[in-house]
Motif scaffolding. Structure first.
Motif, PDB file in Angstrom:
ATOM      1  N   ASP A 224       0.890  -1.152   0.117  1.00 50.11           N
ATOM      2  CA  ASP A 224       0.052  -0.042  -0.193  1.00 50.11           C
ATOM      3  C   ASP A 224       0.906   1.290  -0.018  1.00 50.11           C
TER       4      ASP A 224
ATOM      5  N   VAL B 153      -3.378   4.993  -8.980  1.00 50.84           N
ATOM      6  CA  VAL B 153      -4.022   4.353  -7.821  1.00 50.84           C
ATOM      7  C   VAL B 153      -4.697   5.774  -7.213  1.00 50.84           C
ATOM      8  N   LYS B 154      -5.962   5.346  -6.598  1.00 49.52           N
ATOM      9  CA  LYS B 154      -6.680   6.454  -6.270  1.00 49.52           C
ATOM     10  C   LYS B 154      -6.573   6.381  -4.418  1.00 49.52           C
TER      11      LYS B 154
ATOM     12  N   SER C 166      -8.806   6.254  -2.432  1.00 45.05           N
ATOM     13  CA  SER C 166      -9.493   5.280  -1.926  1.00 45.05           C
ATOM     14  C   SER C 166      -9.233   4.004  -2.179  1.00 45.05           C
ATOM     15  N   ASP C 167      -8.141   3.651  -2.816  1.00 45.30           N
ATOM     16  CA  ASP C 167      -7.780   2.246  -2.995  1.00 45.30           C
ATOM     17  C   ASP C 167      -7.177   2.038  -1.878  1.00 45.30           C
ATOM     18  N   ASN C 168      -7.464   0.693  -1.178  1.00 43.60           N
ATOM     19  CA  ASN C 168      -6.936   0.187   0.142  1.00 43.60           C
ATOM     20  C   ASN C 168      -5.311  -0.355  -0.207  1.00 43.60           C
ATOM     21  N   ASP C 169      -5.208  -1.071  -1.262  1.00 43.30           N
ATOM     22  CA  ASP C 169      -3.841  -1.602  -1.447  1.00 43.30           C
ATOM     23  C   ASP C 169      -3.770  -1.904  -2.941  1.00 43.30           C
TER      24      ASP C 169
ATOM     25  N   ASN D 226      -5.845  -4.412  -5.181  1.00 45.58           N
ATOM     26  CA  ASN D 226      -7.202  -4.168  -5.276  1.00 45.58           C
ATOM     27  C   ASN D 226      -7.165  -2.896  -6.315  1.00 45.58           C
ATOM     28  N   ALA D 227      -6.235  -1.890  -6.214  1.00 42.64           N
ATOM     29  CA  ALA D 227      -6.296  -0.934  -7.545  1.00 42.64           C
ATOM     30  C   ALA D 227      -6.077  -1.298  -8.730  1.00 42.64           C
TER      31      ALA D 227
ATOM     32  N   ARG E 281      -9.281  -2.835  -9.927  1.00 38.19           N
ATOM     33  CA  ARG E 281     -10.156  -1.868 -10.335  1.00 38.19           C
ATOM     34  C   ARG E 281      -9.837  -1.463 -11.742  1.00 38.19           C
ATOM     35  N   GLU E 282      -8.587  -1.253 -11.984  1.00 33.58           N
ATOM     36  CA  GLU E 282      -8.260  -0.614 -13.040  1.00 33.58           C
ATOM     37  C   GLU E 282      -8.543  -1.729 -14.339  1.00 33.58           C
TER      38      GLU E 282
END
Length: 172
Positions: free
Chosen positions: A10, A66-67, A69-72, A75-76, A79-80
């Motif tokens: 992260d 990476v936003k 709001s992305d936890n790690d 997961n980012a 999402r992408e």
């Protein structure tokens, strides 16, 4: 520029890792990048569209910024992948390859932008790639290692492609 080869999870781990690196701009953005291979061991690239912030019409790998709001980072990246290729493509995120650093020129804001790229290997297991952002992606192209014209690659993709080509030469 190559930074390191072990995975950080992260933003706090990344900041800790980079805190003493004087070669990196303090206002860098972080991007997660997927070097995805299909079942024929071809790397999947997307042709950048006119809505991209930089290096329009060049070939790029899947991924993006990476936003907050992305936890790690994994997961980012998930999402992408969904944002860019849709949910019909079953793409497995495999190993972390490395972190790199680069600077691009952002045409939207007319300024230089520093980036830390976190690069992962992936595999397209099943399904079809969709163009979910037609202003940013004109289509997908696939190349075996050694087949792509490196002049067609964005600066970041060129460095990543060279690293991946060395690491996965056995997939030629």
């Amino acid at each position: 520029m190559e930074l390191f080869t072990y995975e950080v999870n992260d933003i706090s781990e990344l900041k800790e890792k980079l805190k003493n690196n004087r070669e990196i701009s303090k206002d860098y953005e972080v991007a997660v990048i997927l070097c995805a291979f299909d079942k024929d061991n071809k790397i999947i690239f997307q042709r950048r569209g006119p809505g991209c912030r930089d290096e329009r019409l060049k070939l790029e790998t899947i991924g993006g910024r990476v936003k907050e709001s992305d936890n790690d980072f994994r997961n980012a990246l998930k999402r992408e992948i969904i944002e860019e290729v849709g949910e019909e493509a079953n793409i497995e995120i495999d190993e972390f390859i490395m972190a790199t650093y680069g600077v691009t020129f952002d045409n939207r804001y007319n300024k230089q932008q520093a980036w830390v790229y976190l690069v992962y290997k992936g595999n397209l297991k099943t399904g079809q790639l969709e163009i979910k952002e037609p202003d940013k992606c004109l289509g997908y192209e696939r190349y075996k290692i050694g087949e792509v014209d490196e002049n067609e690659l964005s600066n970041g993709a060129r460095e990543i492609y060279r690293i991946v080509s060395r690491k996965y030469e056995y997939l030629r």
